[in-house]
Design a protein around this motif. Structure first.
Motif, PDB file in Angstrom:
ATOM      1  N   TRP A 145       8.317  38.115  -0.007  1.00 59.83           N
ATOM      2  CA  TRP A 145       9.482  38.869   0.437  1.00 59.83           C
ATOM      3  C   TRP A 145      10.766  38.101   0.132  1.00 59.83           C
ATOM      4  O   TRP A 145      11.727  38.667  -0.397  1.00 59.83           O
ATOM      5  CB  TRP A 145       9.381  39.182   1.934  1.00 59.83           C
ATOM      6  CG  TRP A 145      10.536  40.007   2.408  1.00 59.83           C
ATOM      7  CD1 TRP A 145      10.720  41.344   2.235  1.00 59.83           C
ATOM      8  CD2 TRP A 145      11.689  39.521   3.111  1.00 59.83           C
ATOM      9  NE1 TRP A 145      11.921  41.723   2.793  1.00 59.83           N
ATOM     10  CE2 TRP A 145      12.528  40.627   3.340  1.00 59.83           C
ATOM     11  CE3 TRP A 145      12.070  38.274   3.572  1.00 59.83           C
ATOM     12  CZ2 TRP A 145      13.730  40.523   4.008  1.00 59.83           C
ATOM     13  CZ3 TRP A 145      13.287  38.167   4.240  1.00 59.83           C
ATOM     14  CH2 TRP A 145      14.098  39.276   4.452  1.00 59.83           C
ATOM     15  N   LEU A 146      10.791  36.809   0.441  1.00 60.56           N
ATOM     16  CA  LEU A 146      11.982  36.009   0.167  1.00 60.56           C
ATOM     17  C   LEU A 146      12.287  35.940  -1.326  1.00 60.56           C
ATOM     18  O   LEU A 146      13.443  36.047  -1.738  1.00 60.56           O
ATOM     19  CB  LEU A 146      11.822  34.604   0.748  1.00 60.56           C
ATOM     20  CG  LEU A 146      11.873  34.514   2.262  1.00 60.56           C
ATOM     21  CD1 LEU A 146      11.461  33.125   2.742  1.00 60.56           C
ATOM     22  CD2 LEU A 146      13.255  34.884   2.796  1.00 60.56           C
ATOM     23  N   VAL A 147      11.259  35.770  -2.152  1.00 63.38           N
ATOM     24  CA  VAL A 147      11.457  35.770  -3.602  1.00 63.38           C
ATOM     25  C   VAL A 147      11.984  37.135  -4.049  1.00 63.38           C
ATOM     26  O   VAL A 147      12.892  37.230  -4.882  1.00 63.38           O
ATOM     27  CB  VAL A 147      10.154  35.404  -4.344  1.00 63.38           C
ATOM     28  CG1 VAL A 147      10.275  35.672  -5.843  1.00 63.38           C
ATOM     29  CG2 VAL A 147       9.796  33.948  -4.092  1.00 63.38           C
ATOM     30  N   ALA A 150      15.607  37.351  -3.288  1.00 60.92           N
ATOM     31  CA  ALA A 150      16.385  36.505  -4.196  1.00 60.92           C
ATOM     32  C   ALA A 150      16.449  37.070  -5.608  1.00 60.92           C
ATOM     33  O   ALA A 150      17.400  36.799  -6.343  1.00 60.92           O
ATOM     34  CB  ALA A 150      15.793  35.092  -4.228  1.00 60.92           C
ATOM     35  N   THR A 151      15.449  37.839  -6.001  1.00 62.25           N
ATOM     36  CA  THR A 151      15.402  38.321  -7.389  1.00 62.25           C
ATOM     37  C   THR A 151      15.709  39.806  -7.522  1.00 62.25           C
ATOM     38  O   THR A 151      15.651  40.342  -8.626  1.00 62.25           O
ATOM     39  CB  THR A 151      14.010  38.045  -8.012  1.00 62.25           C
ATOM     40  OG1 THR A 151      13.008  38.698  -7.230  1.00 62.25           O
ATOM     41  CG2 THR A 151      13.737  36.550  -8.083  1.00 62.25           C
ATOM     42  N   ALA A 152      16.074  40.446  -6.428  1.00 58.64           N
ATOM     43  CA  ALA A 152      16.380  41.882  -6.464  1.00 58.64           C
ATOM     44  C   ALA A 152      17.562  42.160  -7.385  1.00 58.64           C
ATOM     45  O   ALA A 152      18.489  41.334  -7.494  1.00 58.64           O
ATOM     46  CB  ALA A 152      16.669  42.399  -5.058  1.00 58.64           C
TER      47      ALA A 152
END
Length: 157
Positions: A145-147, A150-152
């Protein structure tokens, strides 16, 4: 010392809790984490941004200042100060680029590698506390989820 205003919610309450905006909660969590890391590394003379710099250099030796700033999530100006301080402390060395004279590659020195190992032990202890109570599947889901955050794609509204 000033007393806390009773109308201002403590972390975890009101808009600083589960009712808050996700972006605010991410920033609040990042600030709390940075403070914990800074405190854990203080006696080593290392700050969280310096730890991020050492970590990225350990993982990707030979980076330029510009690449290192991007990876460590720091401004080029801040990174330049950090690199100068770490170089002065003997934790890293600069080597000239083989082709581009103005570009210098930065690498950890032997003492920088030792410092990074000590820092990692302390930060890993903090991360173990963060994930205590999570199953390995839950931890992987949080990391994914955090990645994803960050990459959205940020081009949209």
């Amino acid at each position: 010392m000033r007393k806390a205003d009773p109308t201002v919610p403590a972390p975890g309450e009101g808009k600083r809790g589960e009712e808050g905006y996700l972006g605010y909660l991410l920033r609040q969590a990042a600030g709390a984490h940075r403070l914990r890391v800074d405190r854990a590394l203080a006696d080593l003379g290392v700050t969280q941004p310096q730890f991020a710099t050492l970590t990225m250099l350990g993982a990707y030796p030979g980076l330029s200042n510009a690449d290192l700033a991007r990876l460590a999530l720091l401004t080029p100006q801040t990174l330049s100060v950090i690199v100068a301080n770490l170089e002065r402390a003997g934790s890293l060395v600069r080597r000239p680029h083989a082709v581009h004279g103005r570009i210098q590659h930065i690498e950890l020195s032997d003492s920088g590698q030792a410092l990074l190992r000590e820092c990692r032990e302390r930060v890993h202890a903090i991360e173990r506390e963060l994930t205590k109570g999570l199953s390995s599947e839950e931890e992987r889901a949080v990391r994914r989820w955090l990645v994803g955050v960050a990459t959205a794609d940020t081009a949209g509204p």
